[in-house]
Design a protein around this motif. Structure first.
Motif, PDB file in Angstrom:
ATOM      1  N   ARG A  71       0.823  -1.213   0.000  1.00 39.45           N
ATOM      2  CA  ARG A  71       0.000   0.000   0.000  1.00 39.45           C
ATOM      3  C   ARG A  71       0.848   1.250   0.000  1.00 39.45           C
ATOM      4  O   ARG A  71       0.345   2.341  -0.293  1.00 39.45           O
ATOM      5  CB  ARG A  71      -0.963  -0.039   1.193  1.00 39.45           C
ATOM      6  CG  ARG A  71      -2.048  -1.074   0.950  1.00 39.45           C
ATOM      7  CD  ARG A  71      -2.892  -1.333   2.155  1.00 39.45           C
ATOM      8  NE  ARG A  71      -3.857  -2.407   1.868  1.00 39.45           N
ATOM      9  CZ  ARG A  71      -4.515  -3.067   2.807  1.00 39.45           C
ATOM     10  NH1 ARG A  71      -4.317  -2.763   4.069  1.00 39.45           N
ATOM     11  NH2 ARG A  71      -5.359  -4.007   2.483  1.00 39.45           N
ATOM     12  N   MET A  83      -3.930   5.132  -3.009  1.00 37.38           N
ATOM     13  CA  MET A  83      -5.322   5.157  -3.461  1.00 37.38           C
ATOM     14  C   MET A  83      -6.007   6.466  -3.072  1.00 37.38           C
ATOM     15  O   MET A  83      -5.825   6.973  -1.974  1.00 37.38           O
ATOM     16  CB  MET A  83      -6.084   3.980  -2.856  1.00 37.38           C
ATOM     17  CG  MET A  83      -7.513   3.881  -3.357  1.00 37.38           C
ATOM     18  SD  MET A  83      -8.260   2.306  -2.869  1.00 37.38           S
ATOM     19  CE  MET A  83      -8.889   1.743  -4.422  1.00 37.38           C
ATOM     20  N   PHE A 125      -9.900   8.105  -2.962  1.00 40.07           N
ATOM     21  CA  PHE A 125     -11.256   7.570  -2.925  1.00 40.07           C
ATOM     22  C   PHE A 125     -12.261   8.527  -3.561  1.00 40.07           C
ATOM     23  O   PHE A 125     -11.986   9.701  -3.790  1.00 40.07           O
ATOM     24  CB  PHE A 125     -11.660   7.276  -1.487  1.00 40.07           C
ATOM     25  CG  PHE A 125     -10.841   6.173  -0.862  1.00 40.07           C
ATOM     26  CD1 PHE A 125     -11.313   4.876  -0.829  1.00 40.07           C
ATOM     27  CD2 PHE A 125      -9.582   6.429  -0.333  1.00 40.07           C
ATOM     28  CE1 PHE A 125     -10.567   3.855  -0.269  1.00 40.07           C
ATOM     29  CE2 PHE A 125      -8.821   5.413   0.230  1.00 40.07           C
ATOM     30  CZ  PHE A 125      -9.311   4.128   0.255  1.00 40.07           C
ATOM     31  N   PRO A 180     -10.101  12.893   4.044  1.00 42.55           N
ATOM     32  CA  PRO A 180      -9.003  13.251   4.931  1.00 42.55           C
ATOM     33  C   PRO A 180      -9.339  12.775   6.337  1.00 42.55           C
ATOM     34  O   PRO A 180     -10.505  12.704   6.694  1.00 42.55           O
ATOM     35  CB  PRO A 180      -8.976  14.777   4.859  1.00 42.55           C
ATOM     36  CG  PRO A 180     -10.354  15.165   4.487  1.00 42.55           C
ATOM     37  CD  PRO A 180     -10.862  14.070   3.605  1.00 42.55           C
ATOM     38  N   LEU A 200       1.495  13.623   6.687  1.00 40.37           N
ATOM     39  CA  LEU A 200       2.529  12.754   7.244  1.00 40.37           C
ATOM     40  C   LEU A 200       1.997  11.423   7.742  1.00 40.37           C
ATOM     41  O   LEU A 200       2.774  10.583   8.192  1.00 40.37           O
ATOM     42  CB  LEU A 200       3.232  13.481   8.397  1.00 40.37           C
ATOM     43  CG  LEU A 200       4.103  14.664   7.986  1.00 40.37           C
ATOM     44  CD1 LEU A 200       4.694  15.313   9.210  1.00 40.37           C
ATOM     45  CD2 LEU A 200       5.198  14.239   7.027  1.00 40.37           C
ATOM     46  N   PHE A 201       0.673  11.218   7.665  1.00 41.13           N
ATOM     47  CA  PHE A 201       0.098  10.017   8.280  1.00 41.13           C
ATOM     48  C   PHE A 201       0.759   8.742   7.762  1.00 41.13           C
ATOM     49  O   PHE A 201       1.159   7.874   8.532  1.00 41.13           O
ATOM     50  CB  PHE A 201      -1.415   9.946   8.024  1.00 41.13           C
ATOM     51  CG  PHE A 201      -2.073   8.822   8.772  1.00 41.13           C
ATOM     52  CD1 PHE A 201      -2.598   9.027  10.028  1.00 41.13           C
ATOM     53  CD2 PHE A 201      -2.150   7.541   8.220  1.00 41.13           C
ATOM     54  CE1 PHE A 201      -3.189   7.987  10.735  1.00 41.13           C
ATOM     55  CE2 PHE A 201      -2.732   6.497   8.925  1.00 41.13           C
ATOM     56  CZ  PHE A 201      -3.248   6.733  10.177  1.00 41.13           C
ATOM     57  N   GLY A 202       0.868   8.650   6.434  1.00 44.00           N
ATOM     58  CA  GLY A 202       1.429   7.438   5.857  1.00 44.00           C
ATOM     59  C   GLY A 202       2.876   7.221   6.253  1.00 44.00           C
ATOM     60  O   GLY A 202       3.258   6.136   6.698  1.00 44.00           O
ATOM     61  N   ARG A 212       4.472   8.232   8.747  1.00 41.10           N
ATOM     62  CA  ARG A 212       4.638   7.873  10.160  1.00 41.10           C
ATOM     63  C   ARG A 212       4.389   6.387  10.387  1.00 41.10           C
ATOM     64  O   ARG A 212       4.915   5.800  11.334  1.00 41.10           O
ATOM     65  CB  ARG A 212       3.689   8.696  11.042  1.00 41.10           C
ATOM     66  CG  ARG A 212       4.115  10.136  11.238  1.00 41.10           C
ATOM     67  CD  ARG A 212       3.422  10.709  12.473  1.00 41.10           C
ATOM     68  NE  ARG A 212       3.392  12.165  12.476  1.00 41.10           N
ATOM     69  CZ  ARG A 212       4.406  12.924  12.885  1.00 41.10           C
ATOM     70  NH1 ARG A 212       5.525  12.364  13.285  1.00 41.10           N
ATOM     71  NH2 ARG A 212       4.291  14.232  12.877  1.00 41.10           N
ATOM     72  N   ARG A 234      -1.176  13.431   0.388  1.00 41.45           N
ATOM     73  CA  ARG A 234      -0.671  12.590   1.474  1.00 41.45           C
ATOM     74  C   ARG A 234      -0.087  11.278   0.959  1.00 41.45           C
ATOM     75  O   ARG A 234       0.548  10.544   1.703  1.00 41.45           O
ATOM     76  CB  ARG A 234      -1.770  12.335   2.512  1.00 41.45           C
ATOM     77  CG  ARG A 234      -2.857  11.429   2.034  1.00 41.45           C
ATOM     78  CD  ARG A 234      -3.945  11.279   3.070  1.00 41.45           C
ATOM     79  NE  ARG A 234      -5.059  10.537   2.501  1.00 41.45           N
ATOM     80  CZ  ARG A 234      -6.218  10.364   3.096  1.00 41.45           C
ATOM     81  NH1 ARG A 234      -6.429  10.883   4.275  1.00 41.45           N
ATOM     82  NH2 ARG A 234      -7.178   9.680   2.518  1.00 41.45           N
ATOM     83  N   LEU A 235      -0.311  10.975  -0.337  1.00 40.10           N
ATOM     84  CA  LEU A 235       0.341   9.791  -0.909  1.00 40.10           C
ATOM     85  C   LEU A 235       1.808  10.086  -1.231  1.00 40.10           C
ATOM     86  O   LEU A 235       2.655   9.199  -1.181  1.00 40.10           O
ATOM     87  CB  LEU A 235      -0.359   9.369  -2.201  1.00 40.10           C
ATOM     88  CG  LEU A 235      -1.838   9.024  -2.114  1.00 40.10           C
ATOM     89  CD1 LEU A 235      -2.373   8.702  -3.507  1.00 40.10           C
ATOM     90  CD2 LEU A 235      -2.053   7.847  -1.192  1.00 40.10           C
ATOM     91  N   LEU A 262       5.123   9.040   0.554  1.00 41.25           N
ATOM     92  CA  LEU A 262       5.400   7.600   0.538  1.00 41.25           C
ATOM     93  C   LEU A 262       6.115   7.183  -0.737  1.00 41.25           C
ATOM     94  O   LEU A 262       6.501   6.030  -0.882  1.00 41.25           O
ATOM     95  CB  LEU A 262       4.089   6.824   0.660  1.00 41.25           C
ATOM     96  CG  LEU A 262       3.348   6.997   1.976  1.00 41.25           C
ATOM     97  CD1 LEU A 262       1.978   6.351   1.918  1.00 41.25           C
ATOM     98  CD2 LEU A 262       4.159   6.365   3.097  1.00 41.25           C
TER      99      LEU A 262
END
Lengths: 263, 321
Positions: A93, A98, A100, A105, A115-117, A119, A172-173, A176
């Motif tokens: 992932r 992805m 949606f 969010p 930064l969510f991913g 982290r 946010r992707l 990564l």
């Protein structure tokens, strides 16, 4: 149906072979063999319930959330079979991002959304504060959101407009460093101007990523995609250059659909 | 069948009756349906009436001591509750208050991790039959009468505590805390699970699709998103624990003292009222002091519920935004 030349499949970033999928007793995908090329935008089109979204959700295996899904066949992404036992869902992932249909969010700050991913994929303290700030800025600049939100990065992301939210979901992707982006009708919640700006963004992003976009909007498929796959009742009916699919469809069903006489 | 239903709905729509429940209008004429409306409204308002009536009666019994006759400083600060002393009766509730708070605190220390853990498991990690079974069993747990819990604490937990710790008596703070914890868990689980279920699924998908593990989804997405609901679950558990009477009376040993350890017997506000009211002289100072304790309890539970309510409202507003 398109013949799969071996040369094409070697260059493909995503390829499926004889993919079948059932939700309980209902078969949603039938014998799907498809090669998605890197560096272009591929659109998945077809009437509601034809399996576009299901196919898309196979590629990051998020379909498996529902307990009653059975899959047979093969999906390889950059040469790796994603159903191999040694595949880590987290790694998959990270590579396959992805977006949606409904912007989603997380109910945390804009900054933390970006930064969510990352982290999830790094140890605490692996990046310094300055590096994190730089990551957030570059991701938001890439989706043309930085100037609008730079003064309120600590505000809740759910307070942004839908268009801004969707851009944030793309942004946010980026930290990564994914190689594939799956987009499930990313514009269906937006107004015409929002759609235009997201499509513009797609054109910029496609140089770097393999982009697969599901859309209901035929005009959008025509404008924004390089190749187009038409699906009907769980099968791929036709997959070709977008212009060919629209102007010179090989199959009767495709012609009926793209000319608006069916679906 | 489908057709007849539609027809009926159509007929109702056409009749355009008063604002009371439309199905009533099929059976009742306009006058009767107005009466029915008034009756239903009275049923609704009766809740307010009952709360104020209870407050009034408790206050009436407590008033002569509350407004004169009682030593407020002693009441709050003295650990000595000696209501039936021949020489000088003392009415200090400090030991009782500490008893109630300590047993509630201990119960929450046990029940919150257990209850929230169970809520997370039921809401996020299990499906189908397991989920349904667990929910039913937890509801059953909530339906067990408190005297049965008291019985279990007396017959099962108390000997166990004596065996394991070597304490002289098995009915004590630890026993009471454990029983209250078991009694509060069902509330925490069911309210907590509702709170987690209310978190939109799109959040879970967003986090999963970014590579978060299911456990990360729980503590990085669900806990922050559902924190108001989870807090409300805990507060409702606290309310349950503070108000519980019979089980704590049987489990805590009923000794008026400030506990110095988990194995000390204690006495709570509620148990004191239940145990002593029958022995008092009607209208006497002891009798009235028990009603003052009732007021103290009323105040505590009122504020716990009020806070829980405000917090739950907070969730709804949060979701609208």
């Amino acid at each position: 149906m398109i013949a799969n030349e071996p040369a094409a499949s070697a260059a493909a970033s995503i390829s499926t072979r004889n993919l079948n999928l059932w939700y309980g007793d209902f078969q949603a995908l039938r014998d799907v063999s498809l090669d998605i090329k890197p560096g272009i935008v591929t659109a998945l089109v077809g009437p509601s319930g034809c399996g576009k979204t299901t196919l898309l959700r196979c590629f990051n295996r998020i379909n498996e959330r529902y307990g009653n899904v059975t899959t047979t066949g093969q999906i390889t992404i950059f040469g790796k079979n994603i159903y191999d036992p040694d595949v880590s869902l987290t790694q998959l992932r990270k590579t396959v991002g992805m977006v949606f249909q409904r912007p989603n969010p997380l109910p945390i700050s804009i900054y933390e959304n970006v930064l969510f991913g990352i982290r999830s994929h790094t140890r605490r303290g692996e990046y310094s504060r300055r590096e994190r700030d730089a990551m957030v800025e570059s991701a938001l600049r890439n989706v043309r959101l930085w100037d609008e939100v730079k003064d309120r990065l600590r505000k809740k992301a759910t307070q942004l407009t839908l268009e801004q939210q969707q851009k944030l979901c793309i942004a946010r992707l980026l930290p990564l460093k994914p190689r594939v982006m799956l987009m499930d009708e990313p514009c269906s919640a937006l107004d015409a101007e929002g759609i235009e700006r997201i499509e513009l963004l797609l054109q910029e992003l496609r140089k770097t990523y393999t982009i697969l976009i599901v859309t209901h909007n035929m005009a959008q498929a025509r404008r924004a995609s390089d190749e187009c796959a038409f699906m009907l009742l769980g099968r791929i009916v036709e997959h070709d250059k977008t212009l060919n699919v629209f102007l010179n469809p090989r199959e009767k069903e495709t012609e009926m659909y793209v000319t608006g006489r069916y679906g | 069948m489908e057709d007849s239903r539609r027809e009926r709905d159509g007929a109702e729509g056409g009749a355009g009756q008063a604002d009371s429940a439309p199905w009533l209008c099929r059976f009742l004429g306009p006058a009767e349906s107005m009466v029915a409306g008034v009756v239903v409204r009275l049923c609704g308002y009766s809740a307010i009436l009952f709360v104020f009536a209870i407050l009034f009666f408790v206050l009436r019994e407590a008033a002569p001591m509350l407004f004169g006759g009682m030593d407020l400083v002693e009441f709050i600060s003295s650990p000595d509750w000696r209501p039936s002393s021949e020489v000088r009766p003392q009415y200090g509730i400090l030991a009782l208050l500490v008893g109630t708070l300590s047993v509630t605190g201990l119960a929450m220390a046990l029940a919150v991790p257990l209850g929230l853990g169970a809520a997370v498991y039921i809401s996020e990690f299990c499906t189908g039959k397991v989920k349904e079974t667990l929910k039913i069993v937890i509801e059953l747990l909530a339906a067990i009468p408190s005297v049965v819990w008291g019985f279990i604490s007396y017959m099962v937990l108390a000997p166990l505590i004596v065996d394991l710790t070597g304490a002289p008596v098995g009915v004590n703070l630890l026993n009471g805390g454990a029983v209250l914890a078991l009694m509060s868990v069902p509330i925490i689980v069911s309210v907590g699970e509702d709170a987690l279920k209310a978190v939109p699924d799109s959040y879970r998908e967003a986090a999963l699709s970014l590579g978060a593990s299911r456990w990360e989804v729980v503590y990085r997405v669900l806990f922050p998103a559902a924190k108001n609901g989870l807090l409300a679950a805990v507060l409702l558990g606290v309310g349950r624990a503070i108000g519980e009477t019979m089980a704590v009376l049987m489990a805590t040993g009923h000794a008026v003292q400030i506990p110095r350890g988990l194995l000390d017997p204690i006495c709570t506000l509620t148990a004191t009222i239940a145990a002593e009211l029958g022995e008092t002289v009607y209208g006497g100072p002891h009798y009235r002091m028990l009603f003052v304790i009732g007021l103290v309890l009323f105040t505590i539970t009122f504020f716990v519920n009020l806070i829980a309510d405000i917090v739950v409202k907070g969730i709804r507003n949060g979701q609208r935004a």
